[in-house]
Design an enzyme around this catalytic site. Structure first.
Site, PDB file in Angstrom:
ATOM      1  N   ASP A  98     -70.585  -2.955  33.070  1.00 36.30           N
ATOM      2  CA  ASP A  98     -72.007  -3.441  32.536  1.00 36.30           C
ATOM      3  C   ASP A  98     -72.222  -4.643  31.855  1.00 36.30           C
ATOM      4  O   ASP A  98     -71.083  -4.673  31.235  1.00 36.30           O
ATOM      5  CB  ASP A  98     -72.154  -2.080  31.733  1.00 36.30           C
ATOM      6  CG  ASP A  98     -73.706  -1.619  31.077  1.00 36.30           C
ATOM      7  OD1 ASP A  98     -74.522  -2.568  30.926  1.00 36.30           O
ATOM      8  OD2 ASP A  98     -73.934  -0.186  31.311  1.00 36.30           O
ATOM      9  N   ASP A 198     -77.609  -5.171  31.788  1.00 35.08           N
ATOM     10  CA  ASP A 198     -78.227  -4.287  30.920  1.00 35.08           C
ATOM     11  C   ASP A 198     -80.010  -5.454  29.868  1.00 35.08           C
ATOM     12  O   ASP A 198     -79.635  -6.385  30.236  1.00 35.08           O
ATOM     13  CB  ASP A 198     -77.346  -3.996  28.673  1.00 35.08           C
ATOM     14  CG  ASP A 198     -78.065  -3.300  27.815  1.00 35.08           C
ATOM     15  OD1 ASP A 198     -78.112  -2.443  28.503  1.00 35.08           O
ATOM     16  OD2 ASP A 198     -78.078  -4.477  27.041  1.00 35.08           O
ATOM     17  N   GLU A 253     -81.879  -3.236  34.729  1.00 40.28           N
ATOM     18  CA  GLU A 253     -82.269  -2.158  33.368  1.00 40.28           C
ATOM     19  C   GLU A 253     -83.464  -3.541  32.914  1.00 40.28           C
ATOM     20  O   GLU A 253     -83.115  -4.396  32.766  1.00 40.28           O
ATOM     21  CB  GLU A 253     -81.635  -1.849  32.284  1.00 40.28           C
ATOM     22  CG  GLU A 253     -82.087  -0.937  31.545  1.00 40.28           C
ATOM     23  CD  GLU A 253     -81.418  -0.830  29.963  1.00 40.28           C
ATOM     24  OE1 GLU A 253     -82.244  -0.067  28.523  1.00 40.28           O
ATOM     25  OE2 GLU A 253     -81.715  -1.774  29.314  1.00 40.28           O
ATOM     26  N   HIS A 322     -78.058   7.346  29.261  1.00 42.42           N
ATOM     27  CA  HIS A 322     -77.459   7.494  28.021  1.00 42.42           C
ATOM     28  C   HIS A 322     -78.397   7.408  26.609  1.00 42.42           C
ATOM     29  O   HIS A 322     -77.378   7.061  26.158  1.00 42.42           O
ATOM     30  CB  HIS A 322     -75.484   6.247  28.019  1.00 42.42           C
ATOM     31  CG  HIS A 322     -76.283   4.820  28.015  1.00 42.42           C
ATOM     32  ND1 HIS A 322     -77.268   4.549  29.010  1.00 42.42           N
ATOM     33  CD2 HIS A 322     -76.006   3.994  27.252  1.00 42.42           C
ATOM     34  CE1 HIS A 322     -77.080   3.358  29.173  1.00 42.42           C
ATOM     35  NE2 HIS A 322     -76.965   3.054  27.684  1.00 42.42           N
ATOM     36  N   ASP A 323     -78.881   7.257  27.525  1.00 36.73           N
ATOM     37  CA  ASP A 323     -80.778   6.476  25.747  1.00 36.73           C
ATOM     38  C   ASP A 323     -81.098   7.849  25.807  1.00 36.73           C
ATOM     39  O   ASP A 323     -81.822   7.854  25.140  1.00 36.73           O
ATOM     40  CB  ASP A 323     -80.645   5.523  26.610  1.00 36.73           C
ATOM     41  CG  ASP A 323     -80.413   4.401  26.391  1.00 36.73           C
ATOM     42  OD1 ASP A 323     -79.170   4.030  25.322  1.00 36.73           O
ATOM     43  OD2 ASP A 323     -79.973   3.050  27.002  1.00 36.73           O
TER      44      ASP A 323
HETATM   45  C1  GLC Z   1     -79.597  -0.979  27.190  1.00 38.04           C
HETATM   46  C2  GLC Z   1     -78.990   0.039  26.694  1.00 38.04           C
HETATM   47  C3  GLC Z   1     -78.255   0.733  25.217  1.00 38.04           C
HETATM   48  C4  GLC Z   1     -78.461  -0.215  24.200  1.00 38.04           C
HETATM   49  C5  GLC Z   1     -79.202  -1.458  24.226  1.00 38.04           C
HETATM   50  C6  GLC Z   1     -78.828  -2.869  23.671  1.00 38.04           C
HETATM   51  O1  GLC Z   1     -80.933  -0.481  26.593  1.00 38.04           O
HETATM   52  O2  GLC Z   1     -78.781   0.888  27.863  1.00 38.04           O
HETATM   53  O3  GLC Z   1     -77.178   1.863  25.527  1.00 38.04           O
HETATM   54  O4  GLC Z   1     -78.398   0.142  23.265  1.00 38.04           O
HETATM   55  O5  GLC Z   1     -79.648  -2.091  25.516  1.00 38.04           O
HETATM   56  O6  GLC Z   1     -77.971  -3.658  24.437  1.00 38.04           O
END
Ligand code: GLC
Ligand code: CA
Length: 548
Positions: A98, A198, A253, A322-323
């Site tokens: 990640d 991310d 993402e 995970h979110d």
């Molecule tokens: C992304 C991740 C999340 C994190 C955020 C900040 O959305 O999936 O878990 O809190 O980025 O890094």
């Protein structure tokens, strides 16, 4: 034909804190993942996305990185990570790390130096601003609530799109960019399969730093700065200097990418191999719920997105991460939770065009846990939302309900391995309590049960990757089918003259007029086509072949 290996992959996402604890400290770790590689190989997945395991104060569970090149002692050692990459490789599993590039931790040495000396080189790695009136530079609001600016002891303000312990990196600075590229190439040279990247759409800021138009007088949401013009130059350079030199998969993402921009991000020559398809996932307040209207609304959004994607590129498809809340809670009423309905959800998304992702425990049918007070939540974002909600006059009950329904802690409870204490996750005290249903829902039981949802996932993965059907399912075109049935999610996948028809029935028993076809896969008993008709039970999924 396309030969990008990741188009035929099935990815499994691990949240390391909660996967398997090997040393009894209550926190999942790298040796724990290594110990369970056989479990994963047996399931049939071939890529593992491991959420951040880098040195971090863990304010946002590792998404606040203090050192991009070393493993946090909580998870193990650098050697153990090398060991994981090697051991997984021997089983044909690639490791995807990640990559958090929008921000780092306030404990990263770059930020420490920047704090100590406003004239240091590292001060230029962040967005520092001075104001005369003691107020933040503008009205931007962080994604986790509150102002997106925090103040240093010497009175400077710095920008944070997420928690205040996650200062944003200044991508305008070429030295910072080079430092990130060096780090990425260092990991690629170590043999990682690629990266999940991310929050990448946040790296370009509006450099005028003007306040936004927050009509309600509240703070202006920073979501409005996703994919800000000028970001393309950064992303082009990022790829050129790193990923393009390797056969790596990159999964971004990238919230806020409009359909018009999709090809730029995830087209054949896009910045990334794929981006997550959030278009039909974010269903706050909308549940499939076995009612025809909501199923067809969900279906329209899904189909619209997949039709667009297939014309312009490739996406990562998923039900959980995970979110988010667990998928049975997200998509089904409580009284509809069951093996068949979960199998129906699995079949619906896993045979679409795109690379399917499975989040740890999804294959067991893990569900949300109900928390009875804010004290039981650990997620920094939940705690901030709670404070913000109450400050806006919302009631504690309402906030609690919202966090129980949608909160990120739902997905983060420890993996349920067996019926022993703490679900076999740890011999110590788990960092977060295990879901109370672990005696019923656990891997050991599911593996031994031919009719469990996990056994179904295993079969579905095998079907998706089978020699016979993997070309059709990976490269085949996607076409909506039988949309006149409101509770049916049906589509065709076709490739080189061969077609699969995928049927998922979210309604009551259904009689479909089908002239011919042979059932090649299904979730319940195998139905037959008799007298030009196929009967589908509630939540039954069936895959048929059709010859053109
Ligand atoms: C992304 C991740 C999340 C994190 C955020 C900040 O959305 O999936 O878990 O809190 O980025 O890094
Ligand atoms: Ca541990």
């Amino acid at each position: 034909m396309d030969n990008q290996w990741w188009k035929k992959s099935v990815v499994y996402q691990i949240y390391p804190q909660s996967f398997k604890d090997s040393n009894g400290d209550g926190i999942g770790d790298l040796p724990g993942i290594i110990e369970k590689l056989d479990y994963l190989a047996e399931l049939g997945i071939d890529v593992l996305w491991v959420c951040p395991i880098f040195r971090s104060p863990m304010v946002d569970n590792g998404y606040d990185v203090a050192d991009y090149r070393s493993v946090d002692p909580m998870f193990g050692t650098d050697q153990e990570l090398d060991g994981l990459i090697a051991a997984a490789g021997q089983k044909g599993i690639k490791i995807v790390l990640d990559l958090v590039l929008n921000h780092c931790s306030d404990e990263h040495e770059w930020f420490r130096r920047a704090l100590k000396d406003p004239n240091s080189e590292e001060a230029g790695y962040f967005y520092f601003r001075h104001t005369e009136d003691g107020q933040p530079p503008n009205n931007w609001r962080s994604n986790f609530g509150g102002s997106a600016w925090a103040q240093t002891e010497d009175g400077r303000w710095y920008l944070h799109t997420f928690a205040k312990e996650q200062p944003d990196l200044n991508w305008e600075n070429p030295k910072l960019r080079q430092a990130l590229y060096d780090m990425i190439n260092w990991w690629l040279d170590k043999g990682v399969g690629g990266f999940r990247i991310d929050a990448i759409t946040f790296i370009k800021k509006d450099l005028s730093f003007a306040s936004g138009d927050a009509k309600d007088g509240a703070l202006y949401p920073i979501e409005n700065f996703q994919s800000y013009p000028g970001i393309s130059e950064f992303l082009t350079e990022l790829k050129r200097e790193t990923f393009a030199k390797y056969d790596a998969v990159t999964i971004a993402e990238a919230p806020g990418v409009s359909p018009e921009l999709f090809a730029e991000y995830a087209g054949p020559d896009g910045h990334f191999s794929m981006i997550f398809d959030f278009n039909w996932d974010h269903m706050k307040g909308v549940s499939v719920k076995c009612d025809p209207d909501s199923v067809s609304a969900w279906r329209s959004r899904m189909f619209e997105s997949v039709l667009h994607t297939q014309e312009h590129g490739w996406s990562a498809i998923f039900l959980e991460n995970h979110d988010q809340a667990r998928c049975p809670d997200k998509f089904l009423d409580k009284d509809k939770h069951g093996r068949d309905s979960m199998a129906c959800l699995a079949t619906t998304y896993m045979l679409l065009r795109g690379t399917p992702f499975i989040y740890q425990g999804q294959e067991l049918g893990m569900t949300n846990s109900i928390r009875s007070g804010i004290g039981e939540f650990q997620d920094v974002s939940a705690l901030n939302q709670w404070k913000e909600g109450l400050a806006q006059g919302r009631s504690e009950d309402e906030m609690l309900q919202e966090l129980n329904d949608y909160g990120r802690d739902n997905a983060r409870s420890p993996f349920q391995w067996n019926a022993e204490q703490h679900g076999g996750f740890t011999t110590g005290t788990p960092w977060m309590p295990v879901h109370s249903n672990y005696r019923e829902v656990n891997a050991e039981k599911a593996q031994a049960d031919a009719s469990s949802i996990r056994t179904y996932y295993k079969g579905l993965i095998a079907f998706r990757k089978s020699e016979e059907w993997s070309d059709v399912l990976a490269f085949g075109s996607f076409e909506p089918a039988l949309t006149e049935y409101p509770s049916l999610i049906a589509y065709r996948r076709s490739f080189e003259g061969r077609t699969l028809l995928v049927l998922n029935n979210y309604g009551g028993s259904l009689e479909l007029p089908l002239a011919e076809g042979e059932v090649v896969f299904g979730s319940v008993e195998t139905p037959e086509i008799k007298d030009g008709k196929l009967n589908l039970l509630p939540y039954q999924s069936v895959v048929l072949t059709e010859t053109e």
